[in-house]
Enzyme design. Sequence first.
Site, PDB file in Angstrom:
ATOM      1  N   GLU B  60       7.297  33.102  -8.109  1.00 17.18           N
ATOM      2  CA  GLU B  60       7.848  32.717  -9.419  1.00 17.18           C
ATOM      3  C   GLU B  60       8.784  33.779  -9.977  1.00 17.18           C
ATOM      4  OE1 GLU B  60       4.655  32.208  -8.630  1.00 17.18           O
ATOM      5  OE2 GLU B  60       4.336  30.053  -8.925  1.00 17.18           O
ATOM      6  N   HIS B 129      -5.057  28.377 -15.722  1.00 14.47           N
ATOM      7  CA  HIS B 129      -4.130  27.283 -15.420  1.00 14.47           C
ATOM      8  C   HIS B 129      -3.866  26.377 -16.617  1.00 14.47           C
ATOM      9  CE1 HIS B 129      -4.132  28.138 -11.204  1.00 14.47           C
ATOM     10  NE2 HIS B 129      -3.758  26.951 -10.813  1.00 14.47           N
TER      11      HIS B 129
END
Lengths: 337, 328
Positions: B60, B129
């Site tokens: 990322e 998450h």
Amino acid sequence: MTTVTVPAVKAEPTDAELMQWYRQMVLIRQFELRCAQSYQQQKIGGFCHLYVGQEAVAVGSIGAVRPDDYIITAYRDHGHAIARGMDIYPLFGELYGKRSGCSHGKGGSMHFFDAEKNFFGGHAIVGAHIPLAVGLGWAIKYRKQDRVALCYFGDGAINQGSFHEALNLAGLFKLPCIFLVENNGYGMGTHVHRASAVTDLKLRTADAYGIPGKDVDGMDCLAMYRMVRSAADYCRAGNGSIFLEVKTYRYRGHSMSDPQKYRTREEVAEFQKHDPIGRLEKILQEKRLLDDAKISAIADEIHREVEAAHEKADADPTPDLEDVWTDIYAQPFGPYR
Amino acid sequence: MPVIQMREALNQAMCEEMERDPDVFLMGEEVAEYDGAYKVSQGMLAKFGPMRVVDSPISECGFAGLGVGAAMVGMRPIIEFMTFSFSLVAFDQVVNNAPKVRHMSGGQLSVPIVFRGISGPGQQLGATHSWTVDAIYTHVPGLKVVIPSTPYDAKGLLKTAIRDNDPVIFLENESMYGNRGEVPEEEYLIEFGRADIKRPGTDCTVVGWGHTVLTAMAAAEELEKSHGINVEVIDLRTLRPMDLDSILTSVKKTGYCVTVEEGYPTCGVGAEIAAQVQQHCFDDLDNSVVRVAALDVPMPYSKPLLQHVVPGVERVAEAIKQAIYFQG
Ligand SMILES: Cc1ncc(C[n+]2csc(CCOP(=O)(O)OP(=O)(O)O)c2C)c(N)n1
Ligand SMILES: [Mg+2]
């Protein structure tokens, strides 16, 4: 290229150990198959990543270290937890979001923990736990302990910055860490060849971080054991870290919702021919430790064990709603109640 | 008018902008061969090829930064985070590089990039998450933050975001991808900083954005039916810039204000709105502003716990009643 020799270890497992690993692998597989069923029945929520096919990796490697050695892994953590000796009942409890879960229903499938057993999770952010393993290694070295830290992650994780920063630190400080990349070919639907510039993963740390890399057949429990035994000896002797490329394969989808369009049935079948349980079974049969009757007796016994744990956890209460306020700080506080 | 899903509306917006401008490309994990983890980019690889719809490794920080760099030389990257929970791995790129290059270069450089993906408490994914990142990114000068609640808005706002010359955080919601709504065939854009009054009302102003607009609307309808309470629901659509005028005008009319968010209350978006409302509408208010937010705790896995933490219709309805001193 840095060449470091990792001494081959002669130590062979005892028959009792082999039998124990066999049972553990069968237990992991049956546990996972029960999970698949429970997921379909919506007893399990969120993401659930099964370890079917990879059993020999956790069992052989954890079998090669001591109970006080540290273990840390990613979200595909059921197999490692069981290999570390966690009871399956609190694992089912966790999956079902029950108070009896190993993390009291706070963590779910991706976050199994057992501090007493030196099992430091279950981590869901890809690559995020690799620096933690380096911290475990740091503490071991700082306290001059005779321990190693085992850190598992996937082939997808080694392209995260956290991996590279962590391995440089481990190489720099010569920490007693064994890094195991479970190369099962895919990160979700992306094959290693579409994700990594250098796909021979074992080569990626020696020149870069001074950490020797080796590869090992992850479908072979004994090979795993031997490799990790010698790696652990190397670490315990103060030589620093080891990087192991473990070649393995997952039989099921990435998680429970994966149409698996990125591979063929034939490919899966090909790997299943080298099934890790079947391979150990054969060895045990040759050693006359197992025969057909005993194999099915063990399977039945484990099946009953799994069903009993599942049923017990299924009947357990969910946590109290007030429990959302616990396990946040050592001393709870907060303006918003 | 065609009725399409939110994911299709987003797909159309990206495809149209890619057809219009060869500098637009999409990069992210599983966006190409897998057709997107949530099927938002379905069919785009076939349409645009692998240089424009690009599968990234799980890196990322790397691909977010790649996007910023490409934007510095005039490309218009769309960077998809599988979820904005993973944008935290790229936090420095998103909050330092993307929004500050213009400033630090004294205005010489632009960073016309869109970071998009899902945000929100999710479906039992556990604490790491399940981030609702709206407040985190709205905090940052130099970023724009967009959060649609309908397919129509999703398409119009995403097209605007792609054409915008500054970095845009575009927040989607997993549970809304399948939601359907009318989307015209002819082209349209939606300007940033303009809220949408979803439901005019006289008794209380309720401010929501993204998924909480649906929660607020459901609560408003229930209160209308059960108690004849007439709630005005405002959909902010963009959090930065924020359409304060619409909020203040409404509060001046109703005298009450409730904010609804799925992020945390502490330093949340609702806290900012409350501060602005009390500053600008002090004399119009008949009660303090009431904030509805997630409970101030990490997101638990267990379903009943998660449902307890995330605000639902009932909690919003109760908050509205409390805000307007409703008895009975
Ligand atoms: C930072 C981050 N990015 C993306 C994801 C989503 N995700 C979860 S698992 C996964 C694939 C990881 O593959 P690999 O490391 O090979 O492990 P495997 O699943 O094969 O065990 C992805 C992309 C995530 N959890 N965290
Ligand atoms: Mg993998």
